[in-house]
Motif scaffolding. Structure first.
Motif, PDB file in Angstrom:
ATOM      1  N   HIS A 137       1.237  -1.320  -7.853  1.00  0.00           N
ATOM      2  CA  HIS A 137       0.536  -2.200  -7.076  1.00  0.00           C
ATOM      3  C   HIS A 137      -1.167  -2.235  -7.291  1.00  0.00           C
ATOM      4  CE1 HIS A 137       3.337  -4.399  -4.720  1.00  0.00           C
ATOM      5  NE2 HIS A 137       3.846  -3.175  -4.366  1.00  0.00           N
ATOM      6  N   GLY A 138      -1.449  -1.061  -7.704  1.00  0.00           N
ATOM      7  CA  GLY A 138      -3.012  -0.733  -7.881  1.00  0.00           C
ATOM      8  C   GLY A 138      -3.352  -1.284  -9.347  1.00  0.00           C
ATOM      9  N   LEU A 139      -2.385  -1.592 -10.151  1.00  0.00           N
ATOM     10  CA  LEU A 139      -2.801  -2.094 -11.466  1.00  0.00           C
ATOM     11  C   LEU A 139      -3.705  -3.407 -11.415  1.00  0.00           C
ATOM     12  CD1 LEU A 139       0.606  -1.404 -13.573  1.00  0.00           C
ATOM     13  CD2 LEU A 139      -1.484  -0.126 -13.657  1.00  0.00           C
ATOM     14  N   ARG A 140      -4.597  -3.383 -12.400  1.00  0.00           N
ATOM     15  CA  ARG A 140      -5.563  -4.572 -12.406  1.00  0.00           C
ATOM     16  C   ARG A 140      -5.504  -5.115 -13.889  1.00  0.00           C
ATOM     17  NH1 ARG A 140      -4.249  -4.769  -8.215  1.00  0.00           N
ATOM     18  NH2 ARG A 140      -5.196  -4.735  -6.184  1.00  0.00           N
ATOM     19  N   GLY A 141      -4.971  -6.084 -14.239  1.00  0.00           N
ATOM     20  CA  GLY A 141      -5.194  -6.486 -15.423  1.00  0.00           C
ATOM     21  C   GLY A 141      -4.655  -5.582 -16.658  1.00  0.00           C
ATOM     22  N   THR A 195      -1.408  -8.466 -13.038  1.00  0.00           N
ATOM     23  CA  THR A 195      -1.716  -7.790 -11.599  1.00  0.00           C
ATOM     24  C   THR A 195      -0.789  -8.268 -10.605  1.00  0.00           C
ATOM     25  OG1 THR A 195      -4.313  -7.996 -12.162  1.00  0.00           O
ATOM     26  CG2 THR A 195      -3.567  -7.712  -9.873  1.00  0.00           C
ATOM     27  N   THR A 205       1.172  -9.113  -7.172  1.00  0.00           N
ATOM     28  CA  THR A 205       0.968  -9.365  -5.709  1.00  0.00           C
ATOM     29  C   THR A 205       1.532  -8.550  -4.989  1.00  0.00           C
ATOM     30  OG1 THR A 205       3.026 -10.876  -5.465  1.00  0.00           O
ATOM     31  CG2 THR A 205       0.935 -11.789  -6.760  1.00  0.00           C
TER      32      THR A 205
END
Lengths: 297, 389
Positions: B346-350, B359, B361
């Motif tokens: 959930h913490g992954l960004r890009g 990313t 939701t």
């Protein structure tokens, strides 16, 4: 309207060709050969291989090539049918009926997944496709492929009826269907005749398989399952064990489905055809022709 | 006798299946592999259809996952432990998938990656969840999959609803006047046509009729007749490749001349062969990008071909990416604990995927769906419109 009828007839022609083998085998040894649909699938693949080999050796016109391929395939699938009977059914012919049935189900899976092992799970593309446009008849579009299917099925069925009605072997088949023991006492070679029935039934299914490949252009290892069930339905509707019943049942089922789709929509097609099966089993288990024609085959 | 025989075949089939399921369960319990532990390899369990009508895609999924696992192991594994892929057949069937998931759990898997058919993937979610196993679903993308609200389930393929919106946008762009939708009644294709109607009608699209086909059939003459009879100029077929290819062929034989749009399940290089050379005009698909459409993926393609001797197919990249997402989650979490891995993902960004930067939701689906429109050209599907404008 005409469109709906032609659609139904061309699908029905396939059902009839496959139903014939079902019905003939049932008529003579009271076996529901559930592997029969897979012989149809085998026919499509044999045609696929033969066609590939043939086109690499010599260049024939498409029509002639297809006829040749159909004949070779019929001989080969017929042989496969005979082999199937010899290896799997004959040794247990006098065992309880359930053993035969389970063997048939097993053979069906063996054929399906054997072909998958060799050719892979992907649908294969049939190298030749009957695709010569379409004609317009009273506002209905009829593709040439559909006309060819109906014609070929018709010719094969006429030849088969003549064979069963007029020849010595045909008479032997009818005799065994009536009473195998008495037929043996009269000097009929029962084993040979049963092999012949398997040969003819499988050859017809093989021809249907090649036709399906040539008309729709794609073949896959599971294509025999649903048509096997449908052909069984057709055989029951027509009167299982009865030759003309299988033809009539196939055409009737094709038309029923076609009208069912036209009236109720595609999602109801199978509901409709299997509902017909249940209705027939409940109210007329002998099928359309089963009651009137006492003589089976 | 005839009635009994049909029943008997069904009873027999059920008996065989349940025997298989039973042996599947007992195999793990009686064996020496009991439950996840902190020693030895990290096991990734994969469910994919290796038999049955969808079995061609099972191979694509397995190959993609194998490739990712091999790469991870070449870089020294995960948390200092080697990674092992365990594949089970789900046959695109809910019962088989349930048995397969149970078998994977008793084989001691730590992570679950896979799933092609939505209908058979749905029952596996609860099994993995309650056994403390985080799950990345690779290809299945029916909207039902997120309805349970499990926080450790992630989808790397865009949702059916996202795909339906792309299809609506495309239909509007093409100026479709009368639209005919077709599915095969399976959970995912049906969900897609439903979603298409749901988003299409408010957008002003005129959906004139909807039909269902049986995916095991080859003759769709009746539906082709209905398409022509309805006066449709745009067909949206969400079934898998063979039925859609045959429907396209038969509809065009009957005189249909409009746009034929297919869902991502049918976008396959085989489509052109199956439908026939005369009918390849105006065939479009909604699809996520594939390696051959991406710049810079040549190296990946080459090593795939070297390893498997074949071209990658649909969802190979999603399976590859699914394993990578899961591995990244484990790396960041420092363990294979369900909650820790879920939080990390959930913490992954890009995070860099084939389908673009990812990313997730709160529901575990990609925030940016990357559905584009592809077109059939010279026997292959190539990018037609990225729908960005």
């Amino acid at each position: 309207m005409i469109q709906v009828i032609v659609n139904g007839l061309s699908v029905g022609a396939f059902y009839a060709l496959v139903a014939l083998g079902y019905s003939m085998v049932y008529g003579i040894i009271k076996l529901l050969n559930f592997a029969h649909g897979d012989i149809y699938m085998l026919g499509a693949y044999v045609g696929f291989v033969v066609l590939g080999a043939l086109t690499s050796w010599l260049s024939l016109p498409t029509a002639l090539g297809l006829v040749l391929v159909t004949l070779v395939t019929m001989a080969l699938t017929g042989g496969a049918g005979v082999l199937m009977e010899r290896v799997a059914y004959r040794p247990i012919r006098h065992a309880p009926r359930l053993s035969l049935l389970i063997t048939a189900v097993g053979l069906s899976f063996a054929l399906e997944y054997g072909v998958r092992q060799i050719f892979g799970p992907k649908p294969s593309h049939f190298p030749v496709q009957i695709d010569a446009g379409s004609v317009n008849l009273f506002g209905a579009t009829i593709t040439t492929a559909r006309i060819i299917v109906i014609l070929v099925a018709g010719v094969l069925m006429v030849v088969l009826s003549l064979f069963v009605a007029k020849t010595r072997q045909g008479r032997a088949m009818r005799a065994i269907a009536l009473d195998a023991k008495a037929a043996r006492l009269m000097g009929i070679d029962v084993d040979r005749t049963i092999s012949l029935v398997f040969f003819i039934g499988s050859a017809l299914a093989g021809a249907a398989g090649v036709l399906a490949g040539a008309v729709y252009g794609t073949i896959d290892f599971l294509m025999g399952f649903i048509i096997g069930i449908k052909a069984f339905t057709a055989a029951v509707i027509g009167g299982i064990g009865n030759l003309y019943g299988a033809m009539l049942g196939g055409v009737a089922l094709g038309l029923l489905e076609s009208f069912g789709v036209a009236w109720l929509g595609g999602q109801w097609r199978d509901v409709f055809s299997f509902l017909c099966l249940i209705l027939f089993l409940t109210f007329r288990p002998t099928g359309i022709l089963g009651g009137r024609v006492v003589e089976r085959m | 006798m005839t009635k009994n025989s049909l029943v008997q075949r069904l009873v027999l089939a059920t008996a065989i299946l349940s025997t298989l399921a039973l042996t599947a369960c007992s195999g793990g319990v009686g064996g020496d592999q009991n439950g996840p532990n902190d020693e030895g390899p990290i096991r990734i369990g994969m469910l994919a259809p290796l038999t049955g009508s969808e079995s061609v895609y099972g191979t694509y999924l397995r190959n993609g996952a194998e490739m990712a696992v091999e790469e991870i192991n070449a870089q020294g594994g995960l948390l200092g432990r080697p990674v092992e892929l365990v594949v089970e057949d789900d046959g695109c069937d809910a019962q088989m998938a349930t048995a397969g998931a149970t078998k994977l759990v008793s084989a001691g898997i730590h992570l679950a990656v896979g799933g092609y058919c939505s209908g058979s993937t749905l029952p596996t979610e609860q099994i993995f969840y309650s056994n403390g196993i985080p799950q990345v679903i690779t290809a299945a993308n029916g909207s039902q999959l997120i309805e349970a609200g499990l926080d450790s389930v992630f989808l790397v393929n865009g949702l059916a609803t996202q795909q339906a919106q792309s299809a609506v946008k495309f239909a509007q762009k093409q100026g479709a006047q009368a639209i005919f939708t077709v599915d095969d009644g399976d959970a995912y294709p049906k969900g897609l046509t439903d979603a298409f109607a749901e988003y299409g009608q408010p957008a002003g699209l005129n959906i004139v009729a909807h039909e269902q086909i049986n995916k095991a059939e080859k003759d769709f003459g009746s539906v082709a007749t209905a398409i022509v009879g309805s006066g449709a100029d745009f067909v949206f077929c969400t079934a898998y490749v063979q039925p859609c290819a045959l429907l396209n062929q038969q509809a065009k034989q009957y005189g249909f001349s409009g746009d034929f749009l297919i869902g991502d399940g049918a976008v396959d290089a085989q489509f052109a062969d199956l439908t026939g050379a005369a009918y390849v005009e105006r065939v479009y698909g909604t699809f996520t990008q594939t390696p051959d459409m991406l710049v810079g993926a040549e190296q990946w393609l080459a090593s795939y071909q070297a390893k498997f001797g074949a071209e990658p197919g649909p969802y190979t990249t999603q399976a590859y990416d699914g394993v990578r997402v899961m591995a990244e989650g484990v790396r960041l979490a420092g363990s294979t604990d369900r909650q820790a891995v879920a939080d990390a993902i959930h913490g992954l960004r890009g995070f860099d995927l084939f389908s673009g930067p990812a990313t997730f939701t709160d529901q575990g689906v990609l925030a940016d769906s990357s559905f584009v429109i592809v077109v059939l050209k010279d026997g292959k599907f190539v990018l037609f419109d990225d729908l960005k404008s």
